[in-house]
Design a protein around this motif. Structure first.
Motif, mmCIF file in Angstrom:
data_model
loop_
_atom_site.group_PDB
_atom_site.id
_atom_site.type_symbol
_atom_site.label_atom_id
_atom_site.label_comp_id
_atom_site.label_asym_id
_atom_site.label_seq_id
_atom_site.Cartn_x
_atom_site.Cartn_y
_atom_site.Cartn_z
ATOM 1 N N TYR A 27 0.592 -1.139 -0.074
ATOM 2 C CA TYR A 27 -0.038 -0.230 -0.215
ATOM 3 C C TYR A 27 0.915 1.253 0.156
ATOM 4 C CZ TYR A 27 -3.758 -3.261 1.342
ATOM 5 O OH TYR A 27 -4.728 -4.180 1.528
ATOM 6 N N LEU A 28 2.098 1.253 0.263
ATOM 7 C CA LEU A 28 2.947 2.270 0.474
ATOM 8 C C LEU A 28 3.057 2.963 -1.085
ATOM 9 C CD1 LEU A 28 5.712 1.681 2.965
ATOM 10 C CD2 LEU A 28 4.039 3.439 3.088
ATOM 11 N N ASP A 29 3.239 2.034 -2.064
ATOM 12 C CA ASP A 29 3.610 2.695 -3.350
ATOM 13 C C ASP A 29 2.555 3.624 -3.787
ATOM 14 O OD1 ASP A 29 5.618 2.027 -5.255
ATOM 15 O OD2 ASP A 29 3.968 1.331 -6.570
ATOM 16 N N GLY A 30 2.868 4.664 -4.194
ATOM 17 C CA GLY A 30 1.977 5.647 -4.831
ATOM 18 C C GLY A 30 2.100 7.188 -4.262
ATOM 19 N N VAL A 53 2.621 16.698 -3.040
ATOM 20 C CA VAL A 53 2.056 15.441 -2.617
ATOM 21 C C VAL A 53 3.351 14.630 -2.570
ATOM 22 C CG1 VAL A 53 0.844 13.554 -3.358
ATOM 23 C CG2 VAL A 53 -0.087 15.619 -3.692
ATOM 24 N N ASP A 54 3.528 13.513 -1.529
ATOM 25 C CA ASP A 54 4.644 12.794 -1.679
ATOM 26 C C ASP A 54 4.210 11.720 -2.548
ATOM 27 O OD1 ASP A 54 6.178 13.922 0.516
ATOM 28 O OD2 ASP A 54 4.882 13.454 1.919
ATOM 29 N N TYR A 55 5.432 11.148 -3.244
ATOM 30 C CA TYR A 55 5.283 9.875 -4.138
ATOM 31 C C TYR A 55 6.191 8.714 -3.673
ATOM 32 C CZ TYR A 55 5.816 6.886 -7.900
ATOM 33 O OH TYR A 55 5.959 5.592 -8.774
ATOM 34 N N ILE A 56 5.685 7.903 -3.418
ATOM 35 C CA ILE A 56 6.453 6.727 -2.929
ATOM 36 C C ILE A 56 6.711 5.377 -3.988
ATOM 37 C CG2 ILE A 56 7.034 5.047 -1.227
ATOM 38 C CD1 ILE A 56 5.699 6.666 1.096
ATOM 39 N N SER A 57 7.909 5.261 -4.414
ATOM 40 C CA SER A 57 7.877 4.116 -5.282
ATOM 41 C C SER A 57 8.687 3.038 -4.560
ATOM 42 C CB SER A 57 8.851 4.582 -6.367
ATOM 43 O OG SER A 57 8.962 3.690 -7.508
ATOM 44 N N ASN A 110 2.942 3.256 11.930
ATOM 45 C CA ASN A 110 2.156 3.061 12.877
ATOM 46 C C ASN A 110 0.608 2.387 12.210
ATOM 47 O OD1 ASN A 110 3.406 3.811 14.945
ATOM 48 N ND2 ASN A 110 1.950 5.810 15.493
ATOM 49 N N LYS A 111 0.466 2.794 11.019
ATOM 50 C CA LYS A 111 -0.793 2.359 10.498
ATOM 51 C C LYS A 111 -0.426 2.669 8.832
ATOM 52 C CE LYS A 111 -5.863 3.519 10.536
ATOM 53 N NZ LYS A 111 -6.696 4.404 10.962
ATOM 54 N N LEU A 112 -1.201 1.665 8.142
ATOM 55 C CA LEU A 112 -0.979 1.484 6.775
ATOM 56 C C LEU A 112 -2.349 0.746 6.257
ATOM 57 C CD1 LEU A 112 0.619 2.052 4.132
ATOM 58 C CD2 LEU A 112 1.909 0.055 4.660
ATOM 59 N N GLN A 113 -3.017 1.266 5.469
ATOM 60 C CA GLN A 113 -4.100 0.783 4.675
ATOM 61 C C GLN A 113 -4.290 1.256 3.454
ATOM 62 O OE1 GLN A 113 -7.056 2.097 7.693
ATOM 63 N NE2 GLN A 113 -6.663 0.299 9.067
ATOM 64 N N PRO A 114 -4.993 0.805 2.576
ATOM 65 C CA PRO A 114 -5.037 1.378 1.032
ATOM 66 C C PRO A 114 -5.315 2.974 1.183
ATOM 67 C CG PRO A 114 -6.473 -0.488 1.287
ATOM 68 C CD PRO A 114 -6.064 -0.233 2.854
ATOM 69 N N GLY A 115 -6.062 3.531 2.025
ATOM 70 C CA GLY A 115 -6.004 4.999 1.747
ATOM 71 C C GLY A 115 -5.549 5.867 2.855
ATOM 72 N N THR A 116 -4.767 5.086 3.863
ATOM 73 C CA THR A 116 -4.375 5.795 5.123
ATOM 74 C C THR A 116 -2.785 5.510 5.454
ATOM 75 O OG1 THR A 116 -6.670 5.672 6.000
ATOM 76 C CG2 THR A 116 -4.900 6.146 7.861
ATOM 77 N N LEU A 117 -2.013 6.168 5.933
ATOM 78 C CA LEU A 117 -0.817 6.145 6.184
ATOM 79 C C LEU A 117 -0.419 7.083 7.580
ATOM 80 C CD1 LEU A 117 2.269 5.085 5.967
ATOM 81 C CD2 LEU A 117 2.695 7.046 4.488
ATOM 82 N N GLU A 118 0.096 6.512 8.386
ATOM 83 C CA GLU A 118 0.499 7.175 9.625
ATOM 84 C C GLU A 118 1.842 6.748 10.040
ATOM 85 O OE1 GLU A 118 -2.083 7.980 13.160
ATOM 86 O OE2 GLU A 118 -0.720 6.844 14.244
ATOM 87 N N VAL A 119 2.734 7.649 10.352
ATOM 88 C CA VAL A 119 4.166 7.407 10.740
ATOM 89 C C VAL A 119 4.617 8.472 11.796
ATOM 90 C CG1 VAL A 119 4.996 6.627 8.244
ATOM 91 C CG2 VAL A 119 5.050 9.071 8.913
#
Length: 139
Positions: A27-30, A53-57, A110-119
């Motif tokens: 899910y991080l990718d994008g 926007v942050d892009y993660i590849s 902390n949290k990683l879901q298709p629409g949510t990221l928390e670090v």
């Protein structure tokens, strides 16, 4: 005794609800848009909109992160600047480890879901992101 078991079950359900698993790393990718930052003292700042926007590849557990500027046509403007990253796991917790020009730092996922990221960074600042949805205005 029944109440004690019930409390244990409730606590374990609540505390394990956001556990990040290896399969979630895809899910991080994008593209990710910052939505909120929480300081260690509890103060929060909400971001209604952002110009970048942050892009993660990712390729496996290695990749890069860069800032991009979305346009109304659905394209992105970017520079060649990218921060290398690796994902590591320690005692069931995943970390994003960055390296740029001899500087190293980490963020705990902390949290990683298709629409949510928390670090959370090393200073205990919590960053909450939502999946970026591009705006595309067609003529």
């Amino acid at each position: 005794m029944k109440k004690a078991w019930l409390l244990i079950i409730i606590f374990s359900t609540v505390s394990c609800g956001d556990t990040v698993e290896s399969k979630d790393l895809e899910y991080l990718d994008g593209y990710w848009e910052i939505s909120e930052v929480e300081m260690p003292d509890g103060q929060t700042r909400e971001y209604k909109a952002s110009t970048t926007v942050d892009y993660i590849s990712l390729d496996g557990r290695e990749g890069y992160r860069k800032k991009v500027q979305p346009s109304l046509s659905g394209t992105y403007t970017t520079s060649d600047d990218a921060v290398s990253l690796t994902i590591t796991e320690k005692e069931g917790v995943f970390y994003i480890n960055y390296q740029e020009a001899g500087n190293y730092w980490s963020e705990r996922i902390n949290k990683l879901q298709p629409g949510t990221l928390e670090v959370v960074n090393e200073e205990q600042v919590v960053y909450r992101y939502k999946r970026y949805e591009p705006i595309n205005i067609q003529k």
